[in-house]
Scaffold this motif. Sequence first.
Motif, PDB file in Angstrom:
ATOM      1  N   UNK A 112       0.777  -1.365  -0.065  1.00  0.00           N
ATOM      2  CA  UNK A 112       0.064  -0.015  -0.149  1.00  0.00           C
ATOM      3  C   UNK A 112       0.696   1.144  -0.116  1.00  0.00           C
ATOM      4  N   UNK A 113       0.233   2.262  -0.514  1.00  0.00           N
ATOM      5  CA  UNK A 113       0.955   3.615  -0.333  1.00  0.00           C
ATOM      6  C   UNK A 113      -0.428   4.814   0.370  1.00  0.00           C
ATOM      7  N   UNK A 114       0.300   5.876   0.831  1.00  0.00           N
ATOM      8  CA  UNK A 114      -0.772   6.707   1.551  1.00  0.00           C
ATOM      9  C   UNK A 114      -1.567   7.268   0.461  1.00  0.00           C
ATOM     10  N   UNK A 115      -2.866   7.462   0.462  1.00  0.00           N
ATOM     11  CA  UNK A 115      -3.399   8.161  -0.357  1.00  0.00           C
ATOM     12  C   UNK A 115      -3.254   9.533  -0.374  1.00  0.00           C
TER      13      UNK A 115
ATOM     14  N   UNK B 246     -10.186   1.749   5.625  1.00  0.00           N
ATOM     15  CA  UNK B 246     -10.528   2.969   6.032  1.00  0.00           C
ATOM     16  C   UNK B 246      -9.494   3.769   5.680  1.00  0.00           C
ATOM     17  N   UNK B 247      -9.780   5.181   5.541  1.00  0.00           N
ATOM     18  CA  UNK B 247      -8.845   6.279   5.338  1.00  0.00           C
ATOM     19  C   UNK B 247      -9.566   7.446   6.003  1.00  0.00           C
ATOM     20  N   UNK B 248      -8.807   8.155   6.840  1.00  0.00           N
ATOM     21  CA  UNK B 248      -9.162   9.530   6.984  1.00  0.00           C
ATOM     22  C   UNK B 248      -8.168  10.468   7.138  1.00  0.00           C
ATOM     23  N   UNK B 249      -8.720  11.879   7.157  1.00  0.00           N
ATOM     24  CA  UNK B 249      -7.657  13.155   6.926  1.00  0.00           C
ATOM     25  C   UNK B 249      -8.077  14.033   8.144  1.00  0.00           C
TER      26      UNK B 249
ATOM     27  N   UNK C  47      -2.422  19.028   6.536  1.00  0.00           N
ATOM     28  CA  UNK C  47      -3.411  17.783   6.455  1.00  0.00           C
ATOM     29  C   UNK C  47      -2.362  16.405   6.784  1.00  0.00           C
ATOM     30  N   UNK C  48      -3.081  15.867   7.754  1.00  0.00           N
ATOM     31  CA  UNK C  48      -2.485  14.704   8.125  1.00  0.00           C
ATOM     32  C   UNK C  48      -3.548  13.425   7.673  1.00  0.00           C
ATOM     33  N   UNK C  49      -3.017  12.488   6.778  1.00  0.00           N
ATOM     34  CA  UNK C  49      -3.737  11.315   6.277  1.00  0.00           C
ATOM     35  C   UNK C  49      -3.321  10.092   6.401  1.00  0.00           C
ATOM     36  N   UNK C  50      -4.406   9.305   6.787  1.00  0.00           N
ATOM     37  CA  UNK C  50      -4.059   7.813   7.154  1.00  0.00           C
ATOM     38  C   UNK C  50      -4.925   6.733   6.376  1.00  0.00           C
ATOM     39  N   UNK C  51      -4.194   5.634   5.639  1.00  0.00           N
ATOM     40  CA  UNK C  51      -4.950   4.682   5.148  1.00  0.00           C
ATOM     41  C   UNK C  51      -4.655   3.316   5.595  1.00  0.00           C
TER      42      UNK C  51
ATOM     43  N   UNK D 208      -3.117  -8.169  11.289  1.00  0.00           N
ATOM     44  CA  UNK D 208      -2.702  -7.080  11.517  1.00  0.00           C
ATOM     45  C   UNK D 208      -3.052  -6.046  10.496  1.00  0.00           C
ATOM     46  N   UNK D 209      -3.425  -4.438  10.863  1.00  0.00           N
ATOM     47  CA  UNK D 209      -3.464  -3.650   9.814  1.00  0.00           C
ATOM     48  C   UNK D 209      -2.110  -3.107   9.060  1.00  0.00           C
ATOM     49  N   UNK D 210      -2.478  -3.375   7.775  1.00  0.00           N
ATOM     50  CA  UNK D 210      -1.570  -2.623   6.815  1.00  0.00           C
ATOM     51  C   UNK D 210      -1.725  -1.094   6.321  1.00  0.00           C
ATOM     52  N   UNK D 211      -0.883  -0.253   7.099  1.00  0.00           N
ATOM     53  CA  UNK D 211      -1.321   1.166   6.838  1.00  0.00           C
ATOM     54  C   UNK D 211      -0.111   2.041   6.510  1.00  0.00           C
TER      55      UNK D 211
END
Length: 251
Positions: A60-63, A183-186, A215-219, A228-231
Motif C-alpha cells: 500500500x501507499x498513503x492516499x 478505511x482512510x481519514x484526514x 493535512x494529516x492522512x492515514x489509510x 494486523x493492519x497494513x497502514x
Amino acid sequence: MKIKSIITIAAALVMSVSVMAQEQPKGPIDPVRIGVALTAGANSHLSVASLSGMQTSYGTQALSADWTDKALGLGIEGSLIFCDRWKLDLGGSFSNWNNPPYAIIPGTYVEGQGYEPGEIPTYEAVDMQHKLNYQVYIAGSYYFRIKKVPALRPYAGLRFQASYAGSSLREQNYQAMGRSTAETYTLATGILTGVDYYFSRNFFVGMSVEPFRYTYGVVAYRPQEGLSLLAADTHFFGAFAAPQLKIGFLF
C-alpha cells in the motif's frame, strides 16, 4: 472544472464586487443571524476500496490529501453571525451504501467439455460490499469593516476539517478468509481568509482561501480477519489552498 479556472473566477469575483461596492441600507444589528450558502471549490472527499482477501501478498501507499488533484466540489454551508462581527461556519456531508450478497447459481456447463447449445450458464456470486463516507468542518472568523466600502466584508480566522471513508468486502468464495476492510481519514487545519460582498442586508456572494493548510492522512487495510493492519500515512502542506466561492442568504 480545473482548479485554475476556480481561482480565475474567484479573482474576477473580487474585482467585480470591489467595483460594484456601494453603501448598503443600515438596519438594526441582530445579536445572532443565521446564514445558508451554496459553495463551490476545493474537494476534500475521500474514497477507499477493500482489497481482495485471496492474495498472497499486499502492499500500500498513503492516499493523496492534495486538493489540487480532485474534481470540483459542491456543498451547502451554514453560518452563525454574532453581533455583525464574529462568524461561525459549519458544514459537512454523509453517504452510506450497502450491496447485499447473493450466492452463486450453478448452470449445466462443465468446464473443459466445451459449450453445447441449450446449456444453462452459471450466475456468479455477488459479493457483499459496504461503504461509508463523511466529512465535517468548522470555521471561526472575524469580520472587518471598510468605512469607504461598507458592503465589502473581509474576514480572517481558523478552519478545522475531518474527512473519513470506510469500505468492507465479503467475497462469496470458500477460499476467502472472512471480511476484508479498509478505511482512510484526514485531519486538516488552516488559516482562513475571505471576503463577502452584501448586495443587500440578506444576500451576499463571497470567496475564501487558506493561506496555509496542514493535512494529516492515514489509510489502513485488513484484507483478512485476524491479520494486523497494513497502514500508511502522509503529511500535506499547502499555501493559498482550497479556494471556495459562495452564494448565500441571511435570515
